[in-house]
Design an enzyme around this catalytic site. Structure first.
Site, PDB file in Angstrom:
ATOM      1  N   THR A 155     -23.712  30.385 -35.078  1.00 32.49           N
ATOM      2  CA  THR A 155     -22.066  30.191 -35.373  1.00 32.49           C
ATOM      3  C   THR A 155     -21.423  31.048 -36.204  1.00 32.49           C
ATOM      4  O   THR A 155     -20.348  31.033 -36.354  1.00 32.49           O
ATOM      5  CB  THR A 155     -22.053  28.635 -35.643  1.00 32.49           C
ATOM      6  OG1 THR A 155     -22.924  28.473 -36.568  1.00 32.49           O
ATOM      7  CG2 THR A 155     -22.663  27.599 -34.354  1.00 32.49           C
ATOM      8  N   ASP A 165     -32.379  29.906 -32.573  1.00 32.44           N
ATOM      9  CA  ASP A 165     -31.127  29.493 -32.927  1.00 32.44           C
ATOM     10  C   ASP A 165     -30.651  29.532 -34.454  1.00 32.44           C
ATOM     11  O   ASP A 165     -31.615  29.643 -35.183  1.00 32.44           O
ATOM     12  CB  ASP A 165     -30.955  28.085 -32.375  1.00 32.44           C
ATOM     13  CG  ASP A 165     -29.699  27.420 -32.275  1.00 32.44           C
ATOM     14  OD1 ASP A 165     -28.701  28.133 -32.292  1.00 32.44           O
ATOM     15  OD2 ASP A 165     -29.866  26.304 -32.019  1.00 32.44           O
TER      16      ASP A 165
END
Ligand code: ADP
Length: 348
Positions: free
Chosen positions: A162, A113
């Site tokens: 992101t 992540d």
């Protein structure tokens, strides 16, 4: 980030995590929306299984809470593979990365992540690992140092970010599959909260589901969080069933407005208007003026305000649009707007 903003109404973190685990879809059938990505991934999975190979490395990008972690779990389980989960900031030294890679078994999935937050020297260990499934280790120091090469089992790296723009080109280029997760439509979010309500054993009308979905900023994680909060109101103040009326009044109490804006979004709009004459203002200046982290503004608040057309990006910074003023019940200064309109060339 998003979580913290919404985590102010009494749930402890453990409870939240337990519920989140229950609500997380486990296979493609439960994963709502993102149809194109799902179809593609199903084909890749089937093809890889058919050939008895591992899946190519996958990069998923999009705002927090859109389902990147969930999707990687689903893909790993469709491949009958074990999923190892870690995050960019957790890997501090090259040795940490080497240890993680060395611990993988044939066919494993490694989920990283926030992969854009890996340091460059750690990232460089990934290049030969991703490309040739080898690990180069330097033994010793100074003139006597030598490098040895270890073979790694074939594995699939799933990177989530992101901020695709912050990924270095060499890393990005090593992913065979790259998918952009988009915000969800209201109908999809309504389906998601309806399923979640069933899992949580809460009664809810279709209108109640839609009211929550409309205010969830296109994000499943937020939709589920709003559902949990509304459930509390329904239980304590009403008869336990989430109707449109119950959803509306609970979300109003939580200061989530009919478009899904929360107090932080409003603070941003008001700051641009009141402190910077409607903009343009740079992100860092704005973030300092309202005491919110620039990263949170850029990842969470800004994309949604842009999507709704309440702010615009210009070469000189962010400006509040006419719609932004009217959403707050304010009248835009006519003169400033005449000038701004010549400046508002979208950046990207
Ligand atoms: P990300 O990794 O992008 O931040 P997650 O995968 O952690 O997002 O998703 C957050 C939560 O939202 C999940 O636990 C799950 O409950 C829900 N969710 C996300 N995507 C979907 C989806 N497509 N269908 C149903 N629920 C979803």
């Amino acid at each position: 980030m998003t979580e913290d903003r919404l985590n102010t109404t009494g749930y402890n973190q453990q409870e939240d995590e337990d519920i989140e685990l229950k609500l997380r879809p486990a296979h493609f059938g439960e994963y709502i929306g993102q149809e194109k990505i799902k179809e593609n991934m199903k084909v890749f999975v089937q093809a890889a299984l058919g050939r008895g190979e591992t899946l190519d490395h996958v990069l998923l990008y999009g705002q927090p809470g859109l389902g990147k972690t969930t999707l990687s779990g689903i893909i790993a389980s469709a491949m009958n593979a074990r999923l190892r989960v870690t995050a960019g900031p957790a890997i501090e030294r090259p040795g940490d990365m080497a240890a993680i890679l060395n611990d993988l078994n044939e066919g494993d999935f490694l989920f990283i992540d926030e992969i854009h937050r890996l340091n460059r020297n750690i990232e460089e260990i990934l290049y030969p690992a991703m490309e040739d499934f080898v690990l180069d280790i330097v033994i010793g120091k100074g003139p006597g140092a030598r490098s040895i090469r270890l073979d790694l089992p074939r594995f699939t790296l799933v990177g989530a970010t992101t901020r695709i723009g912050l990924l270095t080109a060499p890393l990005r280029d090593r992913f065979g599959v790259v998918h952009h997760l988009e915000p969800y439509r209201v109908a999809e979010l309504a389906t998601i909260v309806t399923r979640s309500a069933k899992v949580l054993d809460v009664g809810m009308t279709p209108e109640g589901a839609e009211e929550i979905a409309r205010r969830a900023r296109g994000t499943p994680r937020i939709a589920n969080r709003l559902l949990k909060r509304v459930r509390d109101f329904a239980q304590v103040r009403y008869d336990g069933i989430i109707t449109q009326e119950v959803a509306k009044s609970s979300l109003d109490m939580l200061e989530i407005d009919p478009m899904g804006l929360d107090s932080v979004d409003k603070k941003i709009l008001l700051a641009i208007i009141e402190k910077f004459g409607g903009g343009p203002v740079g992100l860092d200046t704005l973030s300092a003026s309202i005491d919110e982290e620039a990263g949170t503004l850029e990842d969470v608040a800004e994309p949604y305000l842009l999507q709704l057309g309440l702010i615009q990006r210009t070469p000189r910074g962010r400006v509040v649009t006419r719609l932004g003023y009217s959403h707050l019940g304010l009248t835009p200064p006519a003169l400033a707007f005449a000038a701004d309109e010549q400046l508002t060339l979208p950046l990207s």
